[in-house]
Design a protein around this motif. Structure first.
Motif, short mmCIF file in Angstrom:
data_model
loop_
_atom_site.label_atom_id
_atom_site.label_comp_id
_atom_site.label_asym_id
_atom_site.label_seq_id
_atom_site.Cartn_x
_atom_site.Cartn_y
_atom_site.Cartn_z
N VAL A 43 0.83 -1.21 0.00
CA VAL A 43 0.00 0.00 0.00
C VAL A 43 0.87 1.26 0.00
CG1 VAL A 43 -1.64 1.32 1.41
CG2 VAL A 43 -1.94 -1.13 1.11
N ASN A 44 2.00 1.21 0.66
CA ASN A 44 2.84 2.38 0.88
C ASN A 44 4.31 2.09 0.52
OD1 ASN A 44 3.29 4.98 1.70
ND2 ASN A 44 2.68 4.66 3.82
N PRO A 45 4.60 1.73 -0.72
CA PRO A 45 5.97 1.34 -1.06
C PRO A 45 7.00 2.47 -0.99
CG PRO A 45 4.64 1.46 -3.04
CD PRO A 45 3.72 1.66 -1.89
N LEU A 46 6.58 3.69 -1.27
CA LEU A 46 7.53 4.81 -1.21
C LEU A 46 8.00 5.04 0.23
CD1 LEU A 46 9.01 6.95 -2.81
CD2 LEU A 46 7.03 8.44 -2.53
N LEU A 47 7.09 4.97 1.17
CA LEU A 47 7.48 5.11 2.58
C LEU A 47 8.40 3.97 2.99
CD1 LEU A 47 7.13 6.59 5.30
CD2 LEU A 47 5.27 5.00 5.77
N ALA A 48 8.07 2.75 2.57
CA ALA A 48 8.91 1.60 2.92
C ALA A 48 10.30 1.74 2.31
CB ALA A 48 8.26 0.31 2.43
N TYR A 49 10.41 2.42 1.17
CA TYR A 49 11.70 2.61 0.51
C TYR A 49 12.56 3.65 1.22
CZ TYR A 49 15.07 3.67 -3.15
OH TYR A 49 16.23 3.89 -3.85
N ILE A 50 11.95 4.77 1.65
CA ILE A 50 12.76 5.85 2.24
C ILE A 50 12.89 5.74 3.76
CG2 ILE A 50 12.19 7.44 0.39
CD1 ILE A 50 10.42 8.93 2.43
N LEU A 51 12.06 4.92 4.40
CA LEU A 51 12.08 4.83 5.86
C LEU A 51 13.41 4.37 6.44
CD1 LEU A 51 10.20 5.44 8.19
CD2 LEU A 51 9.40 3.09 8.08
N PRO A 52 14.09 3.35 5.89
CA PRO A 52 15.37 2.94 6.49
C PRO A 52 16.42 4.04 6.49
CG PRO A 52 14.56 1.23 5.03
CD PRO A 52 13.67 2.41 4.84
N TRP A 103 -1.84 4.93 10.46
CA TRP A 103 -2.09 6.32 10.85
C TRP A 103 -2.34 7.21 9.63
CZ3 TRP A 103 2.48 6.99 14.77
CH2 TRP A 103 2.19 6.30 15.96
N LYS A 104 -2.55 6.60 8.48
CA LYS A 104 -2.90 7.29 7.23
C LYS A 104 -1.76 8.15 6.67
CE LYS A 104 -7.28 6.03 7.45
NZ LYS A 104 -7.35 4.61 7.56
N LEU A 105 -0.51 7.80 6.97
CA LEU A 105 0.62 8.48 6.36
C LEU A 105 1.02 7.68 5.13
CD1 LEU A 105 2.77 10.72 6.45
CD2 LEU A 105 4.21 9.13 7.68
N VAL A 106 0.47 8.05 3.98
CA VAL A 106 0.73 7.34 2.72
C VAL A 106 1.42 8.33 1.79
CG1 VAL A 106 -0.27 6.14 0.77
CG2 VAL A 106 -1.25 5.85 3.04
N LEU A 107 2.61 7.98 1.32
CA LEU A 107 3.36 8.84 0.42
C LEU A 107 3.03 8.50 -1.03
CD1 LEU A 107 6.87 8.85 2.10
CD2 LEU A 107 4.99 10.42 2.45
N LYS A 108 2.79 9.53 -1.84
CA LYS A 108 2.48 9.34 -3.26
C LYS A 108 3.29 10.33 -4.07
CE LYS A 108 -2.23 7.92 -2.33
NZ LYS A 108 -3.64 8.16 -2.59
N LEU A 109 3.55 9.95 -5.30
CA LEU A 109 4.24 10.87 -6.21
C LEU A 109 3.26 11.75 -6.93
CD1 LEU A 109 6.97 8.61 -7.82
CD2 LEU A 109 7.26 10.35 -6.09
#
Length: 109
Positions: A43-52, A103-109
């Motif tokens: 659902v939130n791949p961009l967040l998973a990519y930049i989170l580390p 918590w509805k923090l979903v990053l989108k381009l």
């Protein structure tokens, strides 16, 4: 990483085999519920990519203050210690991604 052509081919083959395995388990056998823990990353791949990297930068900032709350964690990068470090960090990032997505923090381009 000092990757070579043969390394790229081997890892591409491993990824293709993993994709085949996931396809077989989820679509052919119908065991999609077993991978429900991966839904937040889908659902939130961009967040998973930049989170580390964000997490690492925050830890670096905290350590500049003289505190080393996570200093014990990176005691080794080799062998089973490295595998343990990778497993714990992966679980932590999956958990953080799931929590922030809830918590509805979903990053989108």
């Amino acid at each position: 990483i000092n990757g070579t052509d043969s390394y790229a081919l081997v890892t591409a083959g491993e990824c293709a085999l993993l994709l085949l395995l996931f396809y077989w388990f989820m679509d052919v056998k119908g065991w999609a519920k077993a991978a429900s823990w991966l839904v937040p990353v889908g659902v939130n791949p961009l967040l998973a990519y930049i989170l580390p990297d964000t997490f690492s930068a925050i830890l670096d900032l905290v350590e500049t203050t003289g505190l080393k709350p996570w200093g014990w964690f990176w005691w080794t990068w080799d062998g089973w210690g490295g595998v343990l470090n990778s497993a714990v960090m992966t679980a932590l990032m999956l958990g953080l991604t799931a929590l922030l997505t809830k918590w509805k923090l979903v990053l989108k381009l």
